[in-house]
Design a protein around this motif. Structure first.
Motif, PDB file in Angstrom:
ATOM      1  N   PRO A   1       0.813  -1.215   0.000  1.00 24.29           N
ATOM      2  CA  PRO A   1       0.000   0.000   0.000  1.00 24.29           C
ATOM      3  C   PRO A   1       0.843   1.260   0.000  1.00 24.29           C
ATOM      4  O   PRO A   1       1.909   1.314   0.591  1.00 24.29           O
ATOM      5  CB  PRO A   1      -0.804  -0.117   1.298  1.00 24.29           C
ATOM      6  CG  PRO A   1       0.034  -0.985   2.182  1.00 24.29           C
ATOM      7  CD  PRO A   1       0.714  -1.956   1.269  1.00 24.29           C
ATOM      8  N   ALA A   2       0.348   2.262  -0.687  1.00 20.74           N
ATOM      9  CA  ALA A   2       1.026   3.565  -0.685  1.00 20.74           C
ATOM     10  C   ALA A   2       0.794   4.235   0.657  1.00 20.74           C
ATOM     11  O   ALA A   2      -0.313   4.272   1.172  1.00 20.74           O
ATOM     12  CB  ALA A   2       0.489   4.430  -1.822  1.00 20.74           C
TER      13      ALA A   2
ATOM     14  N   SER B   1      -1.512   7.954   1.257  1.00 22.12           N
ATOM     15  CA  SER B   1      -1.966   8.463  -0.033  1.00 22.12           C
ATOM     16  C   SER B   1      -3.363   9.063   0.046  1.00 22.12           C
ATOM     17  O   SER B   1      -3.676   9.987  -0.672  1.00 22.12           O
ATOM     18  CB  SER B   1      -1.956   7.332  -1.071  1.00 22.12           C
ATOM     19  OG  SER B   1      -2.777   6.264  -0.635  1.00 22.12           O
TER      20      SER B   1
ATOM     21  N   ARG C   1      -0.950  -6.296   2.502  1.00 25.92           N
ATOM     22  CA  ARG C   1      -0.850  -5.621   1.210  1.00 25.92           C
ATOM     23  C   ARG C   1      -2.234  -5.431   0.627  1.00 25.92           C
ATOM     24  O   ARG C   1      -3.173  -6.128   0.994  1.00 25.92           O
ATOM     25  CB  ARG C   1       0.008  -6.433   0.229  1.00 25.92           C
ATOM     26  CG  ARG C   1       1.485  -6.511   0.602  1.00 25.92           C
ATOM     27  CD  ARG C   1       2.238  -7.415  -0.372  1.00 25.92           C
ATOM     28  NE  ARG C   1       3.666  -7.367  -0.123  1.00 25.92           N
ATOM     29  CZ  ARG C   1       4.293  -8.089   0.787  1.00 25.92           C
ATOM     30  NH1 ARG C   1       3.598  -8.918   1.560  1.00 25.92           N
ATOM     31  NH2 ARG C   1       5.602  -7.992   0.935  1.00 25.92           N
TER      32      ARG C   1
ATOM     33  N   GLY D   1      -4.512   0.753   4.502  1.00 26.18           N
ATOM     34  CA  GLY D   1      -4.529   0.862   3.053  1.00 26.18           C
ATOM     35  C   GLY D   1      -5.572   1.850   2.578  1.00 26.18           C
ATOM     36  O   GLY D   1      -6.632   2.011   3.185  1.00 26.18           O
ATOM     37  N   SER D   2      -5.297   2.530   1.467  1.00 26.04           N
ATOM     38  CA  SER D   2      -6.201   3.559   0.967  1.00 26.04           C
ATOM     39  C   SER D   2      -6.903   3.122  -0.309  1.00 26.04           C
ATOM     40  O   SER D   2      -6.468   2.201  -0.999  1.00 26.04           O
ATOM     41  CB  SER D   2      -5.415   4.844   0.664  1.00 26.04           C
ATOM     42  OG  SER D   2      -4.550   4.630  -0.447  1.00 26.04           O
TER      43      SER D   2
ATOM     44  N   ARG E   1      -6.998   4.881  -2.936  1.00 26.26           N
ATOM     45  CA  ARG E   1      -6.112   5.233  -4.043  1.00 26.26           C
ATOM     46  C   ARG E   1      -5.153   4.089  -4.353  1.00 26.26           C
ATOM     47  O   ARG E   1      -4.900   3.765  -5.512  1.00 26.26           O
ATOM     48  CB  ARG E   1      -5.329   6.498  -3.724  1.00 26.26           C
ATOM     49  CG  ARG E   1      -4.371   6.917  -4.837  1.00 26.26           C
ATOM     50  CD  ARG E   1      -3.626   8.179  -4.474  1.00 26.26           C
ATOM     51  NE  ARG E   1      -4.528   9.319  -4.363  1.00 26.26           N
ATOM     52  CZ  ARG E   1      -4.159  10.512  -3.914  1.00 26.26           C
ATOM     53  NH1 ARG E   1      -2.907  10.706  -3.507  1.00 26.26           N
ATOM     54  NH2 ARG E   1      -5.032  11.507  -3.855  1.00 26.26           N
ATOM     55  N   ALA E   2      -4.625   3.445  -3.297  1.00 26.77           N
ATOM     56  CA  ALA E   2      -3.717   2.315  -3.508  1.00 26.77           C
ATOM     57  C   ALA E   2      -4.456   1.148  -4.156  1.00 26.77           C
ATOM     58  O   ALA E   2      -3.911   0.450  -5.014  1.00 26.77           O
ATOM     59  CB  ALA E   2      -3.091   1.886  -2.188  1.00 26.77           C
TER      60      ALA E   2
END
Length: 247
Positions: free
Chosen positions: A7-8, A11, A42, A62-63, A65-66
């Motif tokens: 994950p970013a 974000s 992840r 985690g978002s 966007r990810a």
């Protein structure tokens, strides 16, 4: 098969509403179902063959966007998987579905008594029409439990083991499983597959009563219990998604 991406960080806020939404994939609208898992490390995506949806699983931080980045990165793969899904089939009057690999036509007979009857070429269903699908599912689940339980015990007796119990459920990720306590589980949808496919899946899970792993000894035992491993796995790879689309 599931795809994953780390994950970013930061974000977007991870607290967005995890509602189902529609996206365009390969020029067509597709549904995305979001999940958040405390155990996920992840961002991951997979195709739910039963509902024909894209499922994106996010770790605690985690978002969205990810998740969308992973989806767009594998858009061609996702589009191909969605396009390859068989058309959904409803358990409805006049539809034909397989039982043990043999096609049978569902016939609604509201005046008949005795519940649902699975015969050589038909499935005759009593009662009100709005309950037909549920009645067919219930009959197939009952038939599956009776058949799989008997065959699992017979197969297990050949190697001197015994399942603690046999259950049937509606699973989308596996056709059978063996719990550490010796409970065997099978998808009720397996009752629609040919006999040799059922034979292999049952033998596979019974072999786990001796070896709760997929080591060489496990596969040697599985191959001794059934000659259908290659043919059955090939059949399930080709036709299994179609069974998951019947509802």
């Amino acid at each position: 098969m599931a795809l994953a991406l780390a994950p970013a960080a930061n974000s977007m806020s991870p607290n967005f509403d995890l509602h189902e939404e529609s996206v365009i994939i390969g020029g067509r609208a597709a549904s995305v179902r979001w999940r958040r898992s405390q155990r996920a490390r992840r961002v991951a995506l997979k195709i739910d063959p039963q509902g024909g949806e894209i499922v994106i699983t996010l770790p605690p931080r985690g978002s969205r966007r990810a998740g969308l980045a992973l989806l767009r990165g594998y858009e061609d793969w996702v589009a191909a998987k969605l396009a390859a899904l068989p058309a959904p089939m409803r358990l409805a009057d006049g539809e034909m579905i397989p039982v043990c690999g043999t096609p049978r036509t569902i016939i609604h007979d509201p005046v008949m008594r005795g519940g649902t009857v699975i015969a050589a070429s038909i499935i005759r269903v009593t009662g009100q029409k709005e309950f037909l699908a549920r009645r067919v599912r219930d009959a197939l689940r009952e038939f599956a439990h009776e058949r799989f339980s008997q065959r699992a015990h017979e197969t297990a007796a050949k190697i001197g083991v015994r399942p603690r119990r046999v259950r049937v459920k509606d699973t989308t990720s596996r056709w059978g499983s063996c719990a550490p306590d010796g409970t065997l589980m099978f998808s009720w949808r397996l009752i629609m597959a040919p006999d040799f496919v059922q034979d292999y899946v049952i033998a596979h899970e019974v072999a786990h009563l001796r070896y709760l792993n997929h080591g060489s000894a496990f596969w040697d035992l599985t191959n001794r219990l059934t000659p259908y491993r290659a043919a059955a796995t090939s059949w399930l790879s080709t036709h299994g998604p179609g069974l998951l689309r019947i509802s």
